[in-house]
Scaffold this active site. Structure first.
Site, PDB file in Angstrom:
ATOM      1  N   GLY A 297      -1.648   4.791  -4.463  1.00  9.96           N
ATOM      2  CA  GLY A 297      -2.347   3.553  -4.782  1.00  9.96           C
ATOM      3  C   GLY A 297      -1.715   2.322  -4.155  1.00  9.96           C
TER       4      GLY A 297
ATOM      5  N   SER B  99       0.851  -1.188   0.000  1.00 10.03           N
ATOM      6  CA  SER B  99       0.000   0.000   0.000  1.00 10.03           C
ATOM      7  C   SER B  99       0.884   1.235   0.000  1.00 10.03           C
ATOM      8  CB  SER B  99      -0.932  -0.010   1.214  1.00 10.03           C
ATOM      9  OG  SER B  99      -0.198  -0.180   2.409  1.00 10.03           O
TER      10      SER B  99
ATOM     11  N   GLY C 294      -5.257  -0.340   6.067  1.00  8.16           N
ATOM     12  CA  GLY C 294      -4.465  -1.537   5.787  1.00  8.16           C
ATOM     13  C   GLY C 294      -5.116  -2.803   6.305  1.00  8.16           C
ATOM     14  N   ASP C 295      -5.790  -2.699   7.445  1.00  6.10           N
ATOM     15  CA  ASP C 295      -6.463  -3.871   8.009  1.00  6.10           C
ATOM     16  C   ASP C 295      -7.618  -4.318   7.125  1.00  6.10           C
ATOM     17  OD1 ASP C 295      -4.733  -3.556  10.176  1.00  6.10           O
ATOM     18  OD2 ASP C 295      -6.140  -2.224  11.201  1.00  6.10           O
TER      19      ASP C 295
ATOM     20  N   GLY D 238      -0.360   4.592  -0.039  1.00  6.51           N
ATOM     21  CA  GLY D 238      -1.099   5.795   0.299  1.00  6.51           C
ATOM     22  C   GLY D 238      -1.772   6.406  -0.913  1.00  6.51           C
TER      23      GLY D 238
END
Length: 301
Positions: free
Chosen positions: A218, A213, A244-245, A215
């Site tokens: 993308g 990831s 993120g989770d 931010g």
């Protein structure tokens, strides 16, 4: 089901303020407390989406009792391991963006780690995907998640690992099915800042696939079947704490359902964006989820 392991749980406390002013007294507009830790957030997202899940983690002390009570109230299925080390607290001060204060977790004894691994082993026969997510407590071996990856591989269960630094590198070498670092966690694992090169390196080290990831830039995905990049159809404002989770939850669900890799990437970006629009980690904003579903463009690299 999808089994999640949170090795370093916390009681998450969120303060909402109009403006964060260092050195000044703040009037807090709202306070939220909930069971925290990346694996618990993954299970919350899955549970809310109707995906069978069970959350595991070691807890201790007064904050551990509060964490357990919150999971009971939420209805998220769990099996928490009582340990002597006190559960930590994290504090998020949310104004226009979130400022995090994360306590370290207390050290667990070797016997407690063995008990946690034994608890994971008890559930593996009924597990489709194992998720190992988040930081480790003080003095925990870098191979902690790697050992669980090996245990799951022996049972024929793929593992998704969300960690950083040497812990991530060890999980790759142990043969994790999917790694999900952010750019900073990946750089700490490989020693340089090029995310595509770093993802390829971890895949060569033994990981089945690596999703990074980035931010606002993308998300990129490196697999044996191809490499892709994806982003939401438009910028999403809000609290990125649990993004993120949600992406990990989507990856685990896509792995469980056997979706093609581009579809897993699109799902991860969709759920991550919907989590940014939600007020707390472990949640997705239903309106955002409905609005961008099917609109994430996945582009080959």
């Amino acid at each position: 089901m999808i089994l999640t392991v949170t090795a370093n749980p916390a009681l998450d406390v969120s303060y909402r303020v109009d403006e964060l002013r260092p050195g000044q007294t703040h009037r807090i507009r709202a306070v939220h407390e909930r069971a925290g830790g990346k694996g618990f957030n993954v299970s919350r997202v899955l549970y809310d989406q109707g995906v069978p899940t069970l959350a595991l983690g070691p807890v201790g002390g007064i904050l551990g009792d509060s964490l357990r009570a919150d999971l009971v109230d939420s209805g998220v299925p769990h099996d928490l391991l009582p340990v002597a080390a006190a559960t930590r607290m994290t504090i998020a001060v949310v104004a226009t963006e979130a400022t995090m204060f994360n306590e370290p977790g207390g050290p667990l004894s070797t016997a407690d780690w063995l008990r946690l691994a034994g608890l994971v082993g008890e559930y593996l026969p009924t597990t489709d995907v194992l998720v190992c997510s988040g930081s480790l407590p003080l003095d925990a071996p870098d191979e902690t998640y790697a050992d669980l990856v090996g245990l799951a591989r022996e049972a024929g269960v793929p593992t998704v690992v969300d960690a950083g630094g040497p812990v991530l590198r060890a999980a790759a070498e142990a043969g994790a099915a999917v790694l999900k670092p952010n750019a900073e966690e990946l750089a700490a694992a490989v020693g340089f800042d090029d995310p595509l090169r770093g993802a390829r390196l971890l895949k060569e080290a033994g990981a089945g696939a690596v999703l990074v990831s980035l931010g606002a830039d993308g998300t990129l995905l490196v697999t044996d079947e191809g490499e892709w990049r994806a982003a939401p159809p438009y910028p999403i404002a809000g609290n990125p704490t649990g993004a993120g989770d949600a992406a990990v939850a989507a990856l685990a669900d896509g792995l469980r359902r056997g979706l093609p890799w581009p579809d897993r990437l699109a799902l991860a970006v969709t759920w991550s964006a919907a989590a940014v629009a939600a007020p707390l980690a472990g949640m997705m904003d239903a309106d955002t989820l409905a609005e961008i579903e099917g609109k994430v463009a996945v582009v080959p690299l």
